[in-house]
Design a protein around this motif. Structure first.
Motif, short mmCIF file in Angstrom:
data_model
loop_
_atom_site.label_atom_id
_atom_site.label_comp_id
_atom_site.label_asym_id
_atom_site.label_seq_id
_atom_site.Cartn_x
_atom_site.Cartn_y
_atom_site.Cartn_z
N UNK A 127 -157.09 61.08 -67.02
CA UNK A 127 -155.73 61.62 -67.15
C UNK A 127 -155.14 61.79 -65.75
N UNK A 128 -154.00 61.18 -65.52
CA UNK A 128 -153.34 61.23 -64.21
C UNK A 128 -152.19 62.21 -64.25
N UNK A 163 -150.00 62.24 -67.63
CA UNK A 163 -149.69 63.61 -68.04
C UNK A 163 -148.29 64.02 -67.58
N UNK A 164 -147.36 64.26 -68.50
CA UNK A 164 -146.06 64.79 -68.08
C UNK A 164 -146.15 66.24 -67.63
N UNK A 206 -157.22 48.01 -69.92
CA UNK A 206 -156.99 49.45 -69.88
C UNK A 206 -155.83 49.81 -70.81
N UNK A 207 -156.03 50.85 -71.61
CA UNK A 207 -154.96 51.36 -72.45
C UNK A 207 -154.21 52.44 -71.67
N UNK A 208 -152.90 52.28 -71.59
CA UNK A 208 -152.06 53.28 -70.94
C UNK A 208 -151.45 54.15 -72.03
N UNK A 209 -151.66 55.46 -71.96
CA UNK A 209 -151.11 56.38 -72.96
C UNK A 209 -149.97 57.19 -72.34
N UNK A 210 -148.80 57.11 -72.99
CA UNK A 210 -147.65 57.88 -72.55
C UNK A 210 -147.23 58.82 -73.67
N UNK A 247 -144.75 59.63 -64.87
CA UNK A 247 -145.61 59.85 -66.03
C UNK A 247 -144.81 59.71 -67.33
N UNK A 248 -143.49 59.61 -67.23
CA UNK A 248 -142.62 59.39 -68.36
C UNK A 248 -142.31 57.89 -68.47
#
Length: 427
Positions: free
Chosen positions: A48-49, A74-75, A104-108, A149-150
């Motif tokens: 988590x970034x 992470x927002x 890699x899966x990017x989760x937003x 992050x958005x």
């Protein structure tokens, strides 16, 4: 191909990020490779970034895409994560995760404007699909007006990186502070919500920037705002973008007119199919849904309900607002954004927010908060606004009250904050 490989292949020599300290593409890549070597245990993990500064965040993206199994952007630090992760840069190691997938899966996270925020999966390929590379785009200097992050902020960052442009973090501070930073770094490209564009216009200093690229997104782009920006920057490329975190990149309108051509409903545009249902909802069919959990939300033809209400007016499809935000006045539906657009046509109104107030008689009343010129005669203006609205709106759409306020809040995504307190201004 991942983000780091794309930049290595491009071999850009100029600066990537300009700010308190500048960093060139070559040094950014070198530091990303060092970061991988420094933390080999992060390979195959879910990370988590969080966002602290643009240089560190961008370096981490380059290092961990194609290295980690999943990246959660992470927002904020309060949003619940769906699985154990290693938080970066805090590095509080959780339990080990299964081996990495090839991509890699990017989760937003969705904005949460209309409900609880949800994590939506993407890939670097899907997120970078809209990025354009050319001699002109490489020469731009972008202002980052949203945190990356958005979804919107990440799109700006990827566009800048993949085109070899320069980017400066302008995501914090008030409009005056942001304009000062943009002037200091000679910004030539800005992507912002219509709400933020109005705030920048209110500084009266926007015209001092040598803008070549103007992008609007996240909210309805009304014709008066498009016309104002066109008049200020007649030679700039102006786009208003429709996209969602769930569906990914949508489409861009470049003809400087509000809405989009109705002809797009009968043909594939930007690799996307569009349709309108009987309830006036706009549905989207992207080339691929990258989050399989959304499969239950699509119809039998693969379309995803955007939750946006639209109407066909002559040759255009015009956005009315979010279906979840409709105000019910005695059984009549009022779209807050439609009333706001009428108010913004008045020359004294710089910003407007329309929302509901409970009524024992009608169920809900329409209330408008407005930002106007300093020193405006409020009584005279109220009478003008009533006449102005009566000319364009039905009686049930008319605001029952106009509250003159000094400013309107925007949320972390740059959109007008739709959440209202029980207590209203001046009460």
């Amino acid at each position: 191909m991942n983000l780091l490989q794309r930049l290595q292949l491009a071999n850009y020599k100029d600066y990537a990020i300009s700010g308190d300290t500048d960093i060139a593409y070559t040094l950014l890549i070198e530091q990303a490779l060092q970061l991988r070597l420094q933390y080999p245990a992060l390979q195959h993990q879910a990370v988590a970034l969080s966002y602290s500064n643009l240089k560190a965040f961008t370096c981490a993206l380059l290092a961990f895409d194609g290295w980690c199994r999943a990246l959660y952007l992470l927002p904020d630090n309060t949003l619940q994560l769906p699985e154990p992760v290693i938080r970066w840069p805090e590095s509080s190691v959780a339990e080990a995760i299964s081996p990495a997938a090839e991509t890699t899966r990017w989760y937003l996270a969705t904005s949460g404007t209309t409900g609880t925020p949800k994590w939506i999966a993407h890939s670097f390929t899907s997120l970078s699909r809209a990025a354009k590379s050319s001699k002109q785009s490489a020469a731009l200097h972008w202002a980052l007006c949203y945190q990356p992050t958005r979804f919107a902020g990440l799109q700006v960052l990827l566009q800048s990186l993949l085109s070899g442009a320069v980017i400066t973090d302008c995501s914090s501070g008030d409009a005056q502070q942001r304009i000062g930073l943009m002037q200091q770094h000679t910004i030539t490209a800005i992507s912002a919500t219509p709400s933020l564009w109005r705030q920048l216009l209110m500084t009266t200093q926007l015209s001092t920037l040598p803008l070549q690229q103007i992008t609007l997104g996240g909210e309805i782009s009304d014709q008066p705002l498009l016309d104002t920006l066109t008049a200020l920057f007649p030679t700039a490329r102006l786009l208003h973008i429709y996209a969602s975190t769930e569906a990914g990149v949508g489409f861009a309108v470049a003809d400087k007119r509000a809405g989009f051509p109705a002809s797009w409903l009968s043909q594939r545009h930007s690799n996307l199919l569009l349709k309108i249902d009987t309830n006036q909802h706009l549905w989207l069919k992207p080339p691929q849904l990258h989050d399989t959990r959304l499969a239950s939300a699509v119809d039998s033809d693969g379309y995803l309900d955007s939750g946006d209400l639209v109407s066909i007016q002559h040759d255009r499809v015009i956005f009315l607002g979010r279906a979840s935000g409709v105000i019910n006045v005695g059984g009549n539906k009022v779209h807050p954004e439609q009333v706001e657009q009428v108010l913004l046509q008045h020359p004294a109104v710089h910003q407007a927010k329309v929302y509901a107030k409970a009524s024992s008689v009608l169920g809900q009343l329409v209330i408008a908060d407005i930002v106007v010129d300093t020193g405006t005669d409020s009584n005279a203006l109220q009478a003008q606004l009533v006449r102005h609205c009566q000319q364009q709106l039905e009686r049930y759409q008319l605001p029952a009250r106009f509250n003159i306020v000094s400013s309107l809040a925007t949320n972390a995504t740059g959109k007008l904050s739709r959440k209202t307190n029980v207590k209203e201004p001046h009460e």
